[in-house]
Design a protein around this motif. Structure first.
Motif, short mmCIF file in Angstrom:
data_model
loop_
_atom_site.label_atom_id
_atom_site.label_comp_id
_atom_site.label_asym_id
_atom_site.label_seq_id
_atom_site.Cartn_x
_atom_site.Cartn_y
_atom_site.Cartn_z
N THR A 1 30.65 -73.73 46.45
CA THR A 1 29.60 -73.61 47.45
C THR A 1 28.33 -74.31 47.00
OG1 THR A 1 28.52 -71.58 46.65
CG2 THR A 1 30.56 -71.32 47.90
N HIS A 2 27.55 -74.73 48.00
CA HIS A 2 26.24 -75.30 47.71
C HIS A 2 25.19 -74.56 48.52
CE1 HIS A 2 22.90 -78.33 48.34
NE2 HIS A 2 22.98 -78.27 47.02
N SER A 3 24.07 -74.26 47.87
CA SER A 3 22.91 -73.68 48.53
C SER A 3 23.29 -72.44 49.34
CB SER A 3 22.23 -74.75 49.39
OG SER A 3 20.92 -74.37 49.73
N MET A 4 22.97 -72.42 50.65
CA MET A 4 23.22 -71.23 51.47
C MET A 4 24.69 -70.86 51.54
SD MET A 4 21.99 -70.48 55.40
CE MET A 4 23.35 -71.43 56.15
N GLY A 5 25.58 -71.82 51.27
CA GLY A 5 27.01 -71.52 51.29
C GLY A 5 27.39 -70.41 50.32
N ALA A 6 26.57 -70.20 49.30
CA ALA A 6 26.84 -69.11 48.36
C ALA A 6 26.77 -67.76 49.05
CB ALA A 6 25.86 -69.16 47.20
N LEU A 7 25.90 -67.64 50.05
CA LEU A 7 25.63 -66.32 50.64
C LEU A 7 26.76 -65.85 51.55
CD1 LEU A 7 21.82 -66.67 51.36
CD2 LEU A 7 22.99 -66.02 49.24
N SER A 8 27.22 -66.70 52.44
CA SER A 8 28.32 -66.29 53.31
C SER A 8 29.59 -66.05 52.50
CB SER A 8 28.58 -67.36 54.38
OG SER A 8 28.89 -68.61 53.79
N SER A 9 29.81 -66.87 51.48
CA SER A 9 31.02 -66.69 50.67
C SER A 9 30.95 -65.40 49.86
CB SER A 9 31.23 -67.90 49.76
OG SER A 9 30.14 -68.10 48.88
N ARG A 10 29.77 -65.05 49.38
CA ARG A 10 29.63 -63.78 48.66
C ARG A 10 29.80 -62.59 49.59
NH1 ARG A 10 24.29 -63.12 45.88
NH2 ARG A 10 25.34 -61.22 45.13
N HIS A 11 29.31 -62.71 50.82
CA HIS A 11 29.54 -61.63 51.80
C HIS A 11 31.03 -61.47 52.07
CE1 HIS A 11 28.42 -59.00 55.18
NE2 HIS A 11 29.48 -59.52 55.78
N TYR A 12 31.73 -62.58 52.17
CA TYR A 12 33.18 -62.55 52.35
C TYR A 12 33.85 -61.84 51.18
CZ TYR A 12 37.91 -64.48 51.87
OH TYR A 12 39.27 -64.64 51.65
N LEU A 13 33.46 -62.17 49.98
CA LEU A 13 34.05 -61.56 48.79
C LEU A 13 33.76 -60.07 48.72
CD1 LEU A 13 33.19 -64.34 46.20
CD2 LEU A 13 35.49 -63.66 46.88
N LYS A 14 32.53 -59.70 49.01
CA LYS A 14 32.11 -58.31 48.84
C LYS A 14 32.58 -57.39 49.97
CE LYS A 14 28.09 -55.40 47.91
NZ LYS A 14 26.68 -55.38 47.47
N ASN A 15 32.58 -57.90 51.20
CA ASN A 15 32.76 -57.02 52.35
C ASN A 15 33.99 -57.28 53.20
OD1 ASN A 15 30.13 -55.59 52.04
ND2 ASN A 15 29.29 -57.62 52.46
N LEU A 16 34.65 -58.41 53.00
CA LEU A 16 35.77 -58.77 53.88
C LEU A 16 37.09 -58.93 53.13
CD1 LEU A 16 33.93 -61.34 56.20
CD2 LEU A 16 34.25 -58.89 56.55
N GLY A 17 37.19 -58.33 51.96
CA GLY A 17 38.44 -58.38 51.21
C GLY A 17 38.72 -59.70 50.54
N GLY A 18 37.70 -60.54 50.39
CA GLY A 18 37.91 -61.87 49.85
C GLY A 18 38.30 -61.93 48.38
N THR A 19 38.00 -60.87 47.62
CA THR A 19 38.31 -60.93 46.19
C THR A 19 39.81 -61.05 45.93
OG1 THR A 19 38.29 -58.50 46.10
CG2 THR A 19 36.25 -59.65 45.51
N ALA A 20 40.62 -60.63 46.88
CA ALA A 20 42.08 -60.73 46.72
C ALA A 20 42.58 -62.13 47.03
CB ALA A 20 42.78 -59.72 47.63
N LYS A 21 41.74 -62.96 47.65
CA LYS A 21 42.18 -64.29 48.09
C LYS A 21 41.51 -65.42 47.32
CE LYS A 21 44.53 -62.37 51.45
NZ LYS A 21 44.18 -62.56 52.86
N VAL A 22 40.62 -65.08 46.37
CA VAL A 22 39.84 -66.10 45.66
C VAL A 22 40.06 -65.97 44.16
CG1 VAL A 22 37.52 -66.95 45.16
CG2 VAL A 22 38.10 -66.21 47.48
N ASP A 23 40.38 -67.10 43.53
CA ASP A 23 40.59 -67.13 42.08
C ASP A 23 39.28 -67.42 41.36
OD1 ASP A 23 41.71 -67.26 39.57
OD2 ASP A 23 42.51 -69.28 39.82
#
Length: 211
Positions: A91-113
């Motif tokens: 991610t670059h710049s603001m892209g960090a924020l949506s991706s972190r929300h995905y990881l924290k709140n939408l089950g993304g930790t199971a899909k990201v290495d």
């Protein structure tokens, strides 16, 4: 003779095991997927399959929570297309924020290495006070969005987190906004905000982090 098919299967299994994760690139505010051209070309030149490099474009005028939902769908699409179990997020710049929300709140930790933040305003940036719209409000230090995002564990789950910040980045203020507890936090040479995506040294370090 009965041993030969088993040996071939073991070799095939090892080959599949070392196939790299697909990379989903998440751009920042007022940008699009083409901003990753230099980095994606370097990954291709170094042997990563072209169909494993997703220069995703999204509507950067919408809330980061909305983008996170769309990112979740994009990652599912990439996993289905490639047959992979997990992706790497760069991610670059603001892209960090949506991706972190995905990881924290939408089950993304199971899909990201592995997860990478290049010049991400992870704790906000004062520059966002000079732009308007929902994502700008969310990027301001102390915003409700950032307060919720940074509450508790800043690097949840099993993904390997890493950040890169530049001492010459005039867009992220304060500069240490990029740093996350639990991540491998790196400082680059004197690079502009958008230069991190094209810098050769940053690329080599990101590639090493992704493995």
């Amino acid at each position: 003779m009965p041993l030969l098919p088993a040996a071939a299967s073991a070799t095939e299994g090892r080959h599949k095991a070392v196939r790299p994760d697909p990379v989903v690139f998440v751009h920042g505010w007022n940008s699009d997927g083409s901003t990753w051209r230099a980095m994606a070309e370097r990954f291709r030149a170094d042997g990563r399959p072209a169909d494993h490099l997703d220069q995703w474009t999204y509507d950067a005028t919408q809330s980061n929570t909305t983008t996170a939902v769309r990112l979740a769908k994009e990652i599912e699409r990439v996993l289905e297309r490639t047959g992979a179990a997990r992706v790497d997020l760069v991610t670059h710049s603001m892209g960090a924020l949506s991706s972190r929300h995905y990881l924290k709140n939408l089950g993304g930790t199971a899909k990201v290495d592995a997860w990478v933040s290049l010049a991400g305003p992870n704790h906000g940036t004062d520059v966002a006070r000079w732009c308007a719209g929902t994502p700008c409000i969310e990027m301001r230090p102390g915003s409700d969005f950032l307060s919720a995002l940074n509450s508790g564990d800043e690097t949840p789950g099993s993904p390997r987190y890493a950040t890169w910040r530049s001492p010459c980045d005039m867009v992220i203020s304060p500069g240490d906004s990029v740093v996350l507890d639990g991540a491998v936090n790196n400082t680059t040479a004197c690079l502009g905000h958008s230069d991190l995506q094209a810098d050769r040294t940053v690329y080599e370090e990101v590639k090493k982090h992704l493995r």
